[in-house]
Design a protein around this motif. Structure first.
Motif, PDB file in Angstrom:
ATOM      1  N   GLY A  61      21.716  97.639 107.956  1.00  0.00           N
ATOM      2  CA  GLY A  61      22.869  97.445 107.076  1.00  0.00           C
ATOM      3  C   GLY A  61      22.423  97.591 105.635  1.00  0.00           C
ATOM      4  O   GLY A  61      22.516  98.653 105.041  1.00  0.00           O
ATOM      5  N   CYS A  62      21.878  96.493 105.089  1.00  0.00           N
ATOM      6  CA  CYS A  62      21.491  96.488 103.680  1.00  0.00           C
ATOM      7  C   CYS A  62      20.057  96.939 103.448  1.00  0.00           C
ATOM      8  O   CYS A  62      19.713  97.406 102.380  1.00  0.00           O
ATOM      9  CB  CYS A  62      21.670  95.086 103.129  1.00  0.00           C
ATOM     10  SG  CYS A  62      20.584  93.872 103.947  1.00  0.00           S
ATOM     11  N   ASP A  63      19.186  96.761 104.444  1.00  0.00           N
ATOM     12  CA  ASP A  63      17.752  97.059 104.344  1.00  0.00           C
ATOM     13  C   ASP A  63      17.060  96.168 103.318  1.00  0.00           C
ATOM     14  O   ASP A  63      16.029  96.547 102.768  1.00  0.00           O
ATOM     15  CB  ASP A  63      17.528  98.538 103.995  1.00  0.00           C
ATOM     16  CG  ASP A  63      16.188  99.056 104.537  1.00  0.00           C
ATOM     17  OD1 ASP A  63      15.612  98.406 105.430  1.00  0.00           O
ATOM     18  OD2 ASP A  63      15.726 100.107 104.049  1.00  0.00           O
ATOM     19  N   GLY A  65      17.457  92.305 103.619  1.00  0.00           N
ATOM     20  CA  GLY A  65      17.526  90.897 103.998  1.00  0.00           C
ATOM     21  C   GLY A  65      18.811  90.179 103.680  1.00  0.00           C
ATOM     22  O   GLY A  65      18.833  88.949 103.616  1.00  0.00           O
ATOM     23  N   GLN A  66      19.902  90.922 103.492  1.00  0.00           N
ATOM     24  CA  GLN A  66      21.127  90.243 103.074  1.00  0.00           C
ATOM     25  C   GLN A  66      22.244  90.240 104.112  1.00  0.00           C
ATOM     26  O   GLN A  66      23.237  89.548 103.925  1.00  0.00           O
ATOM     27  CB  GLN A  66      21.652  90.887 101.778  1.00  0.00           C
ATOM     28  CG  GLN A  66      20.725  90.627 100.614  1.00  0.00           C
ATOM     29  CD  GLN A  66      21.170  91.299  99.338  1.00  0.00           C
ATOM     30  OE1 GLN A  66      21.990  92.218  99.361  1.00  0.00           O
ATOM     31  NE2 GLN A  66      20.630  90.853  98.226  1.00  0.00           N
ATOM     32  N   CYS A  67      22.110  91.017 105.197  1.00  0.00           N
ATOM     33  CA  CYS A  67      23.266  91.136 106.097  1.00  0.00           C
ATOM     34  C   CYS A  67      23.001  90.667 107.528  1.00  0.00           C
ATOM     35  O   CYS A  67      23.929  90.345 108.259  1.00  0.00           O
ATOM     36  CB  CYS A  67      23.769  92.581 106.126  1.00  0.00           C
ATOM     37  SG  CYS A  67      22.698  93.721 107.029  1.00  0.00           S
ATOM     38  N   GLY A  68      21.763  90.668 107.964  1.00  0.00           N
ATOM     39  CA  GLY A  68      21.433  90.203 109.316  1.00  0.00           C
ATOM     40  C   GLY A  68      21.653  91.232 110.415  1.00  0.00           C
ATOM     41  O   GLY A  68      21.388  90.943 111.588  1.00  0.00           O
ATOM     42  N   CYS A  70      19.944  93.632 111.232  1.00  0.00           N
ATOM     43  CA  CYS A  70      18.663  94.061 111.808  1.00  0.00           C
ATOM     44  C   CYS A  70      17.948  92.936 112.555  1.00  0.00           C
ATOM     45  O   CYS A  70      16.760  93.085 112.862  1.00  0.00           O
ATOM     46  CB  CYS A  70      17.770  94.565 110.687  1.00  0.00           C
ATOM     47  SG  CYS A  70      17.362  93.223 109.539  1.00  0.00           S
ATOM     48  N   ASN A  80      14.686  88.997 110.219  1.00  0.00           N
ATOM     49  CA  ASN A  80      15.270  90.240 109.721  1.00  0.00           C
ATOM     50  C   ASN A  80      14.189  91.310 109.805  1.00  0.00           C
ATOM     51  O   ASN A  80      13.196  91.254 109.062  1.00  0.00           O
ATOM     52  CB  ASN A  80      15.727  90.084 108.268  1.00  0.00           C
ATOM     53  CG  ASN A  80      16.948  89.211 108.137  1.00  0.00           C
ATOM     54  OD1 ASN A  80      17.773  89.143 109.040  1.00  0.00           O
ATOM     55  ND2 ASN A  80      17.069  88.527 107.021  1.00  0.00           N
ATOM     56  N   CYS A  82      14.103  94.214 108.801  1.00  0.00           N
ATOM     57  CA  CYS A  82      13.947  95.047 107.599  1.00  0.00           C
ATOM     58  C   CYS A  82      12.993  94.410 106.599  1.00  0.00           C
ATOM     59  O   CYS A  82      12.543  95.066 105.671  1.00  0.00           O
ATOM     60  CB  CYS A  82      15.295  95.325 106.938  1.00  0.00           C
ATOM     61  SG  CYS A  82      16.060  93.882 106.164  1.00  0.00           S
TER      62      CYS A  82
HETATM   63  S1  FES Z   1      19.415  95.408 107.313  1.00  0.00           S
HETATM   64 FE1  FES Z   1      20.482  93.803 106.293  1.00  0.00          FE
HETATM   65  S2  FES Z   1      19.194  92.090 106.585  1.00  0.00           S
HETATM   66 FE2  FES Z   1      18.063  93.713 107.415  1.00  0.00          FE
END
Ligand code: FES
Ligand code: FES
Length: 179
Positions: A61-63, A65-68, A70, A80, A82
């Motif tokens: 998602g965000c790559d 650590g903000q969306c979960g 991964c 996470n 990422c």
């Molecule tokens: S891709 Fe979003 S937290 Fe890892």
């Protein structure tokens, strides 16, 4: 009229030079199998899974650590992927959504997500399910509010939170009644 000059950079600024990427063999224990791959030391676990091992159930998602999206389990703990280097996971047991259940035998969380329509587009779902399994392993959450709080690192842009909570509570309560 004089012809334009061409500036030739030398050293690290010269982007025309071929880049030599140092790679190293790494063996990762994923979903019960050892998988060896040659990767650059800075490869994240997320990229190792998706780009090198074709385990694309884990989402990017965000790559950062903000969306979960991964989220995977490493030695039963949710992380996470990422934010973790693949090399740091050597010697650990990694579980991704592909290792949680099969099409014939869904994991209880997968079944509960199906039963309660706990997704819409499904992009966040593998991360939600791995995170929920990690939450259950931790054993800290007992109430709906605690589940909401401890799952707050897993975002759902479709807003399926109500049904995700129902699905997680169902499996958590079923596990508690068996204990
Ligand atoms: S891709 Fe979003 S937290 Fe890892
Ligand atoms: S189901 Fe679409 S992002 Fe969660």
């Amino acid at each position: 009229m004089s012809s334009p000059t061409i500036q030739v950079f030398q050293g690290p600024q010269d982007h025309t030079l071929p880049v030599v990427v140092p790679v190293r063999p790494v063996t990762l224990h994923i979903n019960g199998q050892d998988r060896t791959l040659d990767i650059a030391p800075w490869t994240t676990l997320l990229d190792a899974l998706r780009e090198y091992l074709d385990l694309t159930g884990t989402k990017k998602g965000c790559d950062r650590g903000q969306c979960g999206a991964c989220t995977v389990l490493v030695d039963g703990k949710r992380i996470n992927s990422c934010l973790s280097l693949a090399m740091m996971c050597e010697g650990s047991s990694i579980q991704t959504i592909e290792g949680l259940g099969t099409e014939e035998h869904l994991h209880p969380l997968q079944q509960a997500f199906m039963d309660h329509d706990a997704f819409q587009c499904g992009y966040c779902t593998p991360g939600q399910i791995c995170s929920a399994q990690g939450l259950i392993n931790e054993g800290h959450a007992k109430t709906e509010d605690e589940v909401r709080e401890l799952m707050s690192g897993n975002l759902c842009r479709c807003g399926a939170y109500t049904n995700i909570l129902t699905a997680v509570m169902e499996v958590m309560n079923a596990n508690a009644s068996k204990a």
